[in-house]
Design an enzyme around this catalytic site. Structure first.
Site, PDB file in Angstrom:
ATOM      1  N   ARG A  93     -37.585 -78.248 -29.306  1.00 20.87           N
ATOM      2  CA  ARG A  93     -36.501 -77.943 -28.372  1.00 20.87           C
ATOM      3  C   ARG A  93     -35.254 -77.721 -29.218  1.00 20.87           C
ATOM      4  O   ARG A  93     -34.867 -78.595 -30.010  1.00 20.87           O
ATOM      5  CB  ARG A  93     -36.255 -79.118 -27.421  1.00 20.87           C
ATOM      6  CG  ARG A  93     -35.040 -78.874 -26.530  1.00 20.87           C
ATOM      7  CD  ARG A  93     -34.707 -80.083 -25.670  1.00 20.87           C
ATOM      8  NE  ARG A  93     -33.561 -79.803 -24.825  1.00 20.87           N
ATOM      9  CZ  ARG A  93     -32.678 -80.713 -24.434  1.00 20.87           C
ATOM     10  NH1 ARG A  93     -32.815 -81.973 -24.787  1.00 20.87           N
ATOM     11  NH2 ARG A  93     -31.658 -80.379 -23.673  1.00 20.87           N
ATOM     12  N   HIS A 182     -30.345 -76.783 -20.738  1.00 19.71           N
ATOM     13  CA  HIS A 182     -31.486 -77.318 -19.977  1.00 19.71           C
ATOM     14  C   HIS A 182     -32.334 -76.186 -19.401  1.00 19.71           C
ATOM     15  O   HIS A 182     -33.022 -76.355 -18.396  1.00 19.71           O
ATOM     16  CB  HIS A 182     -31.035 -78.204 -18.793  1.00 19.71           C
ATOM     17  CG  HIS A 182     -30.331 -79.456 -19.175  1.00 19.71           C
ATOM     18  ND1 HIS A 182     -29.156 -79.854 -18.556  1.00 19.71           N
ATOM     19  CD2 HIS A 182     -30.616 -80.413 -20.084  1.00 19.71           C
ATOM     20  CE1 HIS A 182     -28.763 -81.005 -19.076  1.00 19.71           C
ATOM     21  NE2 HIS A 182     -29.622 -81.362 -20.018  1.00 19.71           N
ATOM     22  N   LEU A 211     -30.628 -83.637 -13.204  1.00 21.73           N
ATOM     23  CA  LEU A 211     -29.721 -84.781 -13.314  1.00 21.73           C
ATOM     24  C   LEU A 211     -30.318 -85.837 -14.230  1.00 21.73           C
ATOM     25  O   LEU A 211     -31.054 -86.723 -13.791  1.00 21.73           O
ATOM     26  CB  LEU A 211     -29.468 -85.373 -11.914  1.00 21.73           C
ATOM     27  CG  LEU A 211     -29.066 -84.373 -10.813  1.00 21.73           C
ATOM     28  CD1 LEU A 211     -28.938 -85.084  -9.464  1.00 21.73           C
ATOM     29  CD2 LEU A 211     -27.767 -83.664 -11.180  1.00 21.73           C
ATOM     30  N   ARG A 243     -20.338 -87.564 -20.230  1.00 25.34           N
ATOM     31  CA  ARG A 243     -19.495 -86.370 -20.352  1.00 25.34           C
ATOM     32  C   ARG A 243     -18.732 -86.111 -19.054  1.00 25.34           C
ATOM     33  O   ARG A 243     -19.270 -86.309 -17.963  1.00 25.34           O
ATOM     34  CB  ARG A 243     -20.356 -85.135 -20.670  1.00 25.34           C
ATOM     35  CG  ARG A 243     -21.018 -85.222 -22.015  1.00 25.34           C
ATOM     36  CD  ARG A 243     -21.991 -84.071 -22.262  1.00 25.34           C
ATOM     37  NE  ARG A 243     -23.255 -84.596 -22.748  1.00 25.34           N
ATOM     38  CZ  ARG A 243     -24.418 -83.969 -22.721  1.00 25.34           C
ATOM     39  NH1 ARG A 243     -24.484 -82.747 -22.224  1.00 25.34           N
ATOM     40  NH2 ARG A 243     -25.505 -84.529 -23.184  1.00 25.34           N
ATOM     41  N   VAL A 333     -32.369 -89.035 -13.045  1.00 25.42           N
ATOM     42  CA  VAL A 333     -31.669 -89.426 -11.820  1.00 25.42           C
ATOM     43  C   VAL A 333     -32.246 -88.662 -10.621  1.00 25.42           C
ATOM     44  O   VAL A 333     -32.544 -89.254  -9.574  1.00 25.42           O
ATOM     45  CB  VAL A 333     -30.150 -89.159 -11.945  1.00 25.42           C
ATOM     46  CG1 VAL A 333     -29.438 -89.476 -10.648  1.00 25.42           C
ATOM     47  CG2 VAL A 333     -29.556 -89.945 -13.111  1.00 25.42           C
ATOM     48  N   GLU A 335     -35.139 -87.355 -10.102  1.00 29.46           N
ATOM     49  CA  GLU A 335     -36.503 -87.720  -9.715  1.00 29.46           C
ATOM     50  C   GLU A 335     -36.590 -89.127  -9.153  1.00 29.46           C
ATOM     51  O   GLU A 335     -37.501 -89.443  -8.394  1.00 29.46           O
ATOM     52  CB  GLU A 335     -37.441 -87.613 -10.935  1.00 29.46           C
ATOM     53  CG  GLU A 335     -37.669 -86.190 -11.379  1.00 29.46           C
ATOM     54  CD  GLU A 335     -38.335 -86.090 -12.749  1.00 29.46           C
ATOM     55  OE1 GLU A 335     -39.136 -86.984 -13.093  1.00 29.46           O
ATOM     56  OE2 GLU A 335     -38.048 -85.128 -13.474  1.00 29.46           O
ATOM     57  N   GLU A 386     -40.269 -80.668 -19.719  1.00 28.77           N
ATOM     58  CA  GLU A 386     -39.779 -79.773 -20.775  1.00 28.77           C
ATOM     59  C   GLU A 386     -40.795 -79.670 -21.912  1.00 28.77           C
ATOM     60  O   GLU A 386     -40.994 -78.599 -22.476  1.00 28.77           O
ATOM     61  CB  GLU A 386     -38.442 -80.313 -21.318  1.00 28.77           C
ATOM     62  CG  GLU A 386     -37.288 -80.140 -20.328  1.00 28.77           C
ATOM     63  CD  GLU A 386     -36.081 -81.012 -20.656  1.00 28.77           C
ATOM     64  OE1 GLU A 386     -36.168 -82.241 -20.472  1.00 28.77           O
ATOM     65  OE2 GLU A 386     -35.051 -80.479 -21.099  1.00 28.77           O
TER      66      GLU A 386
HETATM   67  N1  LIG Z   1     -35.351 -95.506 -11.255  1.00 27.34           N
HETATM   68  C1  LIG Z   1     -34.208 -94.891 -11.535  1.00 27.34           C
HETATM   69  N2  LIG Z   1     -33.217 -94.855 -10.608  1.00 27.34           N
HETATM   70  C2  LIG Z   1     -32.058 -94.239 -10.873  1.00 27.34           C
HETATM   71  N3  LIG Z   1     -31.777 -93.613 -12.021  1.00 27.34           N
HETATM   72  C3  LIG Z   1     -32.718 -93.616 -12.968  1.00 27.34           C
HETATM   73  C4  LIG Z   1     -33.980 -94.234 -12.790  1.00 27.34           C
HETATM   74  N4  LIG Z   1     -34.704 -94.052 -13.916  1.00 27.34           N
HETATM   75  C5  LIG Z   1     -33.923 -93.361 -14.756  1.00 27.34           C
HETATM   76  N5  LIG Z   1     -32.736 -93.098 -14.199  1.00 27.34           N
HETATM   77  C6  LIG Z   1     -31.596 -92.362 -14.786  1.00 27.34           C
HETATM   78  O1  LIG Z   1     -32.094 -91.315 -15.596  1.00 27.34           O
HETATM   79  C7  LIG Z   1     -31.306 -91.230 -16.797  1.00 27.34           C
HETATM   80  C8  LIG Z   1     -32.130 -90.615 -17.898  1.00 27.34           C
HETATM   81  O2  LIG Z   1     -32.618 -89.385 -17.479  1.00 27.34           O
HETATM   82  P1  LIG Z   1     -33.401 -88.414 -18.474  1.00 27.34           P
HETATM   83  O3  LIG Z   1     -33.747 -87.191 -17.714  1.00 27.34           O
HETATM   84  O4  LIG Z   1     -34.499 -89.159 -19.139  1.00 27.34           O
HETATM   85  O5  LIG Z   1     -32.224 -88.105 -19.476  1.00 27.34           O
HETATM   86  P2  LIG Z   1     -32.147 -87.509 -20.933  1.00 27.34           P
HETATM   87  O6  LIG Z   1     -33.349 -86.593 -21.107  1.00 27.34           O
HETATM   88  O7  LIG Z   1     -30.852 -86.774 -20.916  1.00 27.34           O
HETATM   89  O8  LIG Z   1     -32.165 -88.679 -21.864  1.00 27.34           O
HETATM   90  C9  LIG Z   1     -30.888 -92.664 -17.055  1.00 27.34           C
HETATM   91  O9  LIG Z   1     -29.691 -92.715 -17.779  1.00 27.34           O
HETATM   92  C10 LIG Z   1     -30.714 -93.222 -15.649  1.00 27.34           C
HETATM   93  O10 LIG Z   1     -29.381 -93.009 -15.240  1.00 27.34           O
HETATM   94  C1  LIG Z   2     -28.012 -79.886 -23.227  1.00 28.26           C
HETATM   95  C2  LIG Z   2     -28.037 -81.316 -22.842  1.00 28.26           C
HETATM   96  O1  LIG Z   2     -27.134 -81.815 -22.227  1.00 28.26           O
HETATM   97  O2  LIG Z   2     -29.143 -81.995 -23.185  1.00 28.26           O
HETATM   98  P1  LIG Z   2     -29.432 -83.545 -22.898  1.00 28.26           P
HETATM   99  O3  LIG Z   2     -29.430 -83.730 -21.436  1.00 28.26           O
HETATM  100  O4  LIG Z   2     -30.798 -83.764 -23.522  1.00 28.26           O
HETATM  101  O5  LIG Z   2     -28.332 -84.315 -23.572  1.00 28.26           O
HETATM  102 MG   LIG Z   3     -33.197 -84.528 -20.934  1.00 29.27          MG
END
Ligand SMILES: Nc1ncnc2c1ncn2[C@@H]1O[C@H](COP(=O)(O)OP(=O)(O)O)[C@@H](O)[C@H]1O
Ligand SMILES: CC(=O)OP(=O)(O)O
Ligand SMILES: [Mg+2]
Length: 402
Positions: A93, A182, A211, A243, A333, A335, A386
């Protein structure tokens, strides 16, 4: 032996996610996460058939190079080592690909230097992506390494959506425009949403709400992106974990002139100390909901600001698309948080949008509808993948496809 396996690397600023897939049947042979890289309490979580319920170990992992070596050890321990002749390619990625990478690309020196040139517009992501690529190249110099760009899906945006209303010569000189991110997720989720509706992607218009910790919305017309909330960098748009998303750009001049802050300090403020964490001290939606349940006013205000922005983008993209067939919630968030989904759609009945409380409360695995029976616009939860999408695109490009 035909090589049919693809290793996918998603290197973030402080974590590396990886998956090993067999493309004959799209099965997942191993998945893992190395997190808190650079801290004393780094953690490796690894799952595979051989690892049973999975393994976890903690201890300092100094940098991304060490993280990938830890991944290689975990895979080797399960007989899935990187030296396997069954490995066909490694897919990466890459967050920022600028305007020119519209397709997955086999990485060579020119691609590497282009990803490097784009570091100033993706400072949290591109350096980590580059380290992942370089380490993977030393681990398997003989294998094709493929970059799949977050920006690629958004290159179909019309100029009216991609351009900022600033002096054209200045914008062109510095390649300032909206790129969007994304994209792998927006592409995958919009297609899966069409499938959920039993229709072809070309037949539907979808608003995708990705989200996660980073968050973005996109308007997808007949399978092509026509607008998205992130811009030159992944800072624009929705309120995110750390952010700010949209704000008056004059806030920056004010902080410089009156607040005495440097450009770097403001960059850190807006990218790492703003959003939910800046508003209430927490960036995890689970923790924020827990605090709200305990009557915490600061957490409630942070949640309300997050939802207000999200709602504005849903409304804006209804206007951009005209006809909307579905709104899809995805990523951590989207899902998992029924509260966020319900709040984001509340009051949007005049736009044909509604959430059925019972359907929304069900914790399911796959794609599912949460709008009431017979609703004009489908509202859905569509888990993103992804890594699978990156593996599919990588294998389509370099796999043995005969
Ligand atoms: N059961 C849940 N309920 C609410 N929010 C959740 C839950 N599980 C994960 N999250 C949220 O999802 C976020 C992570 O999402 P994710 O798509 O894995 O992010 P990233 O790929 O950017 O690290 C966590 O910071 C949290 O806020
Ligand atoms: C582009 C971007 O914000 O990626 P991530 O959600 O993985 O931080
Ligand atoms: Mg992500």
């Amino acid at each position: 032996m035909t090589a049919t396996r693809v290793l996918v690397l998603n290197s973030g600023s402080s974590s590396v996610k990886y998956q090993l897939l067999d493309m004959r049947d799209s099965s997942r042979l191993a998945t893992g996460l190395v997190e808190r890289i650079g801290e004393q309490t780094s953690r490796v979580r690894h799952t595979s058939a051989a690892a049973g319920d999975g393994r976890e170990r903690t201890g300092p992992i100094a940098d991304h190079d060490a993280a990938l070596k830890a991944m290689a050890e975990e895979l080797a321990a399960d007989g899935l080592g990187l030296d396997s002749p069954e490995l066909a390619a490694i897919g990466h990625r890459v967050v920022h690909g600028g305007k020119y990478f519209t397709e997955p690309t086999v990485i060579d020196d020119t691609v590497l230097s282009e990803i490097e040139r784009l570091i100033p517009v993706a400072p949290l992501h591109n350096p980590a992506n580059l380290t992942g690529i370089r380490t993977a190249m030393t681990l398997r110099p003989d294998l094709p390494q493929v970059a799949v760009f977050d920006t690629a899906f958004h290159t179909t945006m019309p100029e009216s959506a991609a351009r900022y209303a600033i002096d054209v010569a200045t914008a062109d000189a510095h390649r300032i425009r909206r790129y969007g991110f994304h994209g792998t997720s927006h592409a995958y989720v919009s297609r899966e949403t069409a499938r959920l509706l039993g229709r072809a992607p070309e037949e539907v218009n979808v608003i995708v709400l990705h989200l996660g910790n980073g968050a973005s919305a996109s308007a997808v017309r007949a399978g092509r992106c026509v607008d998205t909330s992130m811009g030159l960098t992944p800072l624009e748009g929705l309120v995110m974990g750390t952010r700010s998303g949209d704000m008056d750009p004059a806030v920056i001049f004010h902080l410089m002139r009156v607040g005495g802050m440097s450009a770097d300090e403001i960059d850190t403020l807006l990218n790492k100390k703003s959003g939910l964490i800046g508003l209430c001290g927490d960036n995890d939606m689970r923790e924020i909901r827990r605090r709200i349940d305990e009557g915490d006013e600061q957490a409630k205000l942070a949640f309300d600001i997050y939802i207000h922005r999200l709602k504005k983008y849903i409304g804006a993209y209804c206007a951009v698309l005209g006809q909307v067939d579905a709104v899809a919630f995805t990523a951590g968030v989207g899902e998992n948080s029924a509260e966020v989904r319900a709040a984001a759609v509340a009051g949007l009945e005049p736009l044909g949008l509604a959430v059925d409380a019972e359907r929304n409360a069900v914790r399911g695995e796959g794609p599912r509808l949460i709008s009431p029976e017979g609703a004009r616009v489908a509202v859905a939860v569509v888990p993103t993948d992804e890594e699978m999408e990156i593996a599919t695109q990588t294998y389509a490009l370099v796999g043995n496809n005969d």
